[in-house]
Write an enzyme that holds these catalytic residues in place. Structure first.
Site, PDB file in Angstrom:
ATOM      1  N   GLU A 263     -88.320  47.555  32.638  1.00  0.00           N
ATOM      2  CA  GLU A 263     -86.840  47.713  31.733  1.00  0.00           C
ATOM      3  C   GLU A 263     -86.908  48.687  30.977  1.00  0.00           C
ATOM      4  O   GLU A 263     -86.748  48.354  29.694  1.00  0.00           O
ATOM      5  CB  GLU A 263     -86.714  46.194  31.141  1.00  0.00           C
ATOM      6  CG  GLU A 263     -86.706  45.194  32.224  1.00  0.00           C
ATOM      7  CD  GLU A 263     -85.125  45.247  32.745  1.00  0.00           C
ATOM      8  OE1 GLU A 263     -84.093  45.741  32.107  1.00  0.00           O
ATOM      9  OE2 GLU A 263     -84.877  44.428  33.621  1.00  0.00           O
ATOM     10  N   ASP A 264     -87.072  50.029  31.306  1.00  0.00           N
ATOM     11  CA  ASP A 264     -86.967  51.096  30.356  1.00  0.00           C
ATOM     12  C   ASP A 264     -88.048  51.177  29.269  1.00  0.00           C
ATOM     13  O   ASP A 264     -87.863  51.925  28.137  1.00  0.00           O
ATOM     14  CB  ASP A 264     -85.509  51.174  29.990  1.00  0.00           C
ATOM     15  CG  ASP A 264     -84.634  51.890  30.632  1.00  0.00           C
ATOM     16  OD1 ASP A 264     -85.080  52.424  31.623  1.00  0.00           O
ATOM     17  OD2 ASP A 264     -83.444  51.407  30.644  1.00  0.00           O
TER      18      ASP A 264
END
Lengths: 466, 329
Positions: free
Chosen positions: A64-65
């Protein structure tokens, strides 16, 4: 490009007093650059670092980034930075308020601050000041008092530079700028971005020995990002930058990434490049040095020493450090100041307030059926209040304490004196017979008060039924 | 201890040895041993590095922390580091760097008086005892001065630059170098790069290869980005020229499949032999780095072995300890 990034924003940094300035300690010139980059002499003001980026899902800390930074790389200076902040002290400006003539100077009586404040009332350059400590002091010639100014905030700062502005009122020093420096080395929660908008937050500083390493070169990446960051965002440019930069660094030259450069036609009306695809230009650059055509490399797990099942896409990408850092944003509170009117916790990071537990959060907890949690958050941890209510008239406002005469209380050895029993009386009923205690949010009492101010009487009907 | 012994006797064969570079084969052991050795070389072989800096005067353009950080990253000769003490468990001093057992003191005192830019380099660092510890380039210069045949050219070497000064700027400081390991901070890591590869075992299917035309052979050989195969100019046969250049990228296997000849070549990694490449920062010689790494690995294994039959074992190793103890009974 430069708006949110930390960079090298000025060559004359040493003598500047910008209000606030984010500075990157060791920036680099990008390997992949456009024509405009050179045209505007951006090399004089670089904004990032050519980090070796591996694209793989490793350890799960890059979901998630999020991104994993190599701890050793950070220790060697990757993305180190500072924040410069200036505080200005203008005594002429202050004089407009109290008409008192002031001078910088330290107290001759109180010598306890002398290790922080020099004889001219200004701080020592290079001195570290902790929050709450004084760093500058002003002498008021009318009241003959000396007032020090303390450092605000919650982290220590280093006095970097002190400058004196033009002495307007004859020979007296009246305006001083103090520049503070705060270290900002990468920590978990800091934000970084490539030039393609692939921004991410550092989730872990991972030990160098646990990072995957390339079998051919032994290189460990500076930074790991997750492959899931690409399909939906379609930032092919970043992958191409990585291949181009890898080729460029192997050949020892900067790579041109000017957009639409392929469409430039020469005099004969032909494109200036031979090939249709950019990859066909970059691939052979890699293979000529024995690397994979598409920028992949065989890597070994740093933990186990075994070959990773897949070939890993790895190469240098110009990464920037963004100015959003946790140390400026974190907010934490257990107990603390409350609003005097509502007795609820105050808001705001600077004031040491809490994060609002709002309607949507309430709905969510309610939907879970977590009644006790809800009661804890919204009542016990907020404005819990025990009110005295008169069950005869139903008022919570007409009650008041009766102060007992001091009675000689017997002291029992070792125990604190027992509290005198509270006597509460209802002014309306002139009796204390119907007094009951009821737990309620304090804001409810505030409501009753505000209604009373509008001539609306609120009565409570007490009963034992649940 | 009862049971089968899994003890093996790894063999090391050195291929190439320079002061800061070592290439060797490690055979008859497995990946866990090879990787343990790599990890210890990177993060646990002790060296000396500047750890404490007291700045007296700094009127340079760089701030104090920046200079302290740069000083820390200068590799120092650390041949004695193995026998020195960590300052945290030094009994002779309280870790303030005043004793010879755990630290070396440096001073730096430079002031620029000319109109030219003055480079402050590692050569300006004055060591309290240069025989124990000094910046690596200073040491290299000293050894080169003794050896008239050396290829070292001092005029090319300007030292490791710390900061540049203009007229009137001054840097005066006292620094203390201490023993440490790369796990604590990268500045103590003696290794620039340590890598190993599995030795490949390449078998060309000669019968299938002969079905290819020369043109096909050539394109197959060229499909590998590294030069592993070549065509013998006399016999026009494909030969393996450098098996170790193979990077396990499977390019030649994919190419063979694309040509409709799967099984043209069979490449396997030998599970028990590794080719190591070690590059040192110069703090210690690459060969010494490997020896020290083996010594430290042995100390670590001793620590496990000695604590096996104690109760503390459980605290130290948790489930692993209980497991080890259980098997020992």
């Amino acid at each position: 490009m430069a708006k949110q990034t930390m960079g090298f924003s000025s060559q004359a940094l040493q003598f500047r007093t910008d209000n606030k300035l984010y500075h990157l300690q060791t920036p680099q010139s990008p390997i992949v650059r456009t024509a405009a980059y050179s045209k505007y002499c951006m090399d004089e003001f670089p904004t990032g670092t050519n980090a070796i980026v591996a694209v793989l899902a490793y350890t799960g800390y890059d979901m998630e980034d999020a991104m994993i930074l190599n701890k050793s790389s950070v220790e060697r200076g990757l993305f180190h930075g500072h924040i410069y902040q200036v505080e200005t002290f203008d005594l002429v400006e202050q004089r407009k308020f109290d008409q008192a003539f002031k001078l910088f100077g330290r107290s001759n009586i109180d010598k306890s601050k002398n290790d922080l404040i020099d004889s001219d009332g200004l701080p020592y350059v290079g001195q570290m000041i902790n929050p709450g400590e004084p760093f500058i002091s002003v002498h008021n010639t009318i009241t003959n008092t000396t007032k020090p100014t303390t450092l605000k905030g919650s982290e220590p700062a280093i006095v970097d530079y002190v400058s004196i502005d033009g002495t307007t009122s004859k020979d007296f020093m009246q305006k001083v700028n103090v520049r503070f420096r705060r270290r900002r080395n990468p920590v978990i929660g800091d934000k970084f971005s490539s030039r393609h908008g692939q921004k991410g937050v550092c989730s872990q500083l991972w030990p160098d020995i646990d990072m995957p390493f390339s079998a051919a070169t032994g290189m460990r990446p500076d930074l790991i990002i997750n492959p899931h960051a690409f399909p939906s965002r379609m930032t092919i440019g970043m992958l191409l930058e990585s291949i181009a930069a890898k080729g460029g660094s192997l050949h020892g030259k900067f790579m041109d990434a000017t957009p639409f450069a392929n469409s430039i036609k020469d005099a004969d009306g032909r494109s200036t490049t031979d090939s249709e695809s950019l990859v066909d230009e970059l691939g052979p650059m890699l293979t000529s040095y024995g690397f994979n055509y598409h920028g992949l490399e065989v890597m070994y797990s740093g933990v186990l020493g075994t070959e990773l099942a897949c070939e890993i896409f790895i190469g240098p990408v110009y990464y920037q450090r963004l100015r959003h850092m946790v140390s400026d944003k974190f907010q934490v509170r257990s107990t603390g100041t409350v609003d005097p009117v509502t007795r609820q916790p105050i808001k705001g990071r600077k004031a040491g307030g809490g994060i609002r537990f709002g309607e949507m959060e309430r709905d969510s907890v309610l939907a879970h059926g977590a009644a006790y949690l809800l009661h804890d958050r919204l009542h016990t941890c907020s404005d819990y209040h025990i009110a005295d209510v008169c069950s005869l008239c139903g008022s919570i406002l007409a009650t008041s304490f009766i102060q007992h005469q001091k009675r000689a209380t017997r002291h029992i050895g070792g125990l604190p004196p027992g509290r005198a029993p509270k006597k509460v009386i209802c002014h309306a009923c002139k009796t204390s017979k119907g007094m009951e205690t009821v737990a309620m949010p304090f804001i409810f009492r505030q409501l009753a008060v505000e209604l009373a101010a509008m001539n609306v009487k609120m009565t409570l009907q007490l009963s034992d039924q649940a | 201890m009862e049971g089968i012994s899994y003890q093996r006797f790894p063999k090391v064969k050195i291929r190439e040895m320079k002061d800061d570079y070592l290439k060797f084969e490690l055979r008859e052991t497995d990946a866990s041993m090879a990787n343990a050795l790599r990890r210890v070389m990177l993060a646990e072989v002790p060296t000396l590095a500047i750890d404490l800096v007291e700045i007296e005067v700094n009127s340079t353009v760089l701030n104090d922390e920046f200079i302290a950080h740069r000083l820390g990253l200068i590799p120092l000769t650390s041949d004695r580091a193995m026998s020195m003490r960590f300052s945290r468990d030094c009994d002779a001093c309280d870790g303030d760097g005043q004793c010879e057992f755990c630290s070396v003191e440096f001073t730096l005192n430079v002031r620029c008086t000319s109109d030219h830019t003055l480079d402050v380099t590692s050569t300006d660092l004055r060591s309290s005892d240069p025989t124990i510890c000094c910046p690596v380039d200073v040491a290299a210069r000293a050894t080169a001065a003794l050896d008239p045949n050396s290829a070292y050219d001092p005029s090319e070497q300007r030292g490791i630059i710390i900061v540049k000064l203009r007229r009137g700027q001054e840097l005066r400081l006292r620094a203390i170098a201490r023993k440490g390991i790369g796990k604590d901070h990268a500045k103590w890591s003696p290794a620039a790069t340590v890598t190993f590869m599995y030795e490949p075992d390449i078998h060309i299917n000669e019968d299938l290869m002969e079905t290819l035309t020369l043109e096909e052979k050539r394109s197959w050989v060229e499909s590998s980005p590294t030069k592993v195969f070549d065509i013998d100019p006399n016999t026009q046969q494909v030969v393996v020229v450098d098996p170790e250049a193979y990077t396990y990228d499977d390019e030649v296997i994919k190419k063979a499949e694309a040509m409709g000849k799967p099984g043209l070549v069979d490449i396997n990694a030998k599970e028990d032999s590794f080719i190591f490449t070690v590059e040192s920062t110069g703090a210690i010689k690459a060969s010494q780095l490997v020896i020290n790494a083996i010594e430290i690995l042995r100390q670590k294994l001793d620590a496990v072995r000695l604590s096996l039959d104690t109760e503390e074992c459980d605290e130290q190793f948790g489930e692993l300890g209980a497991h080890l103890r259980g098997s020992a009974v």
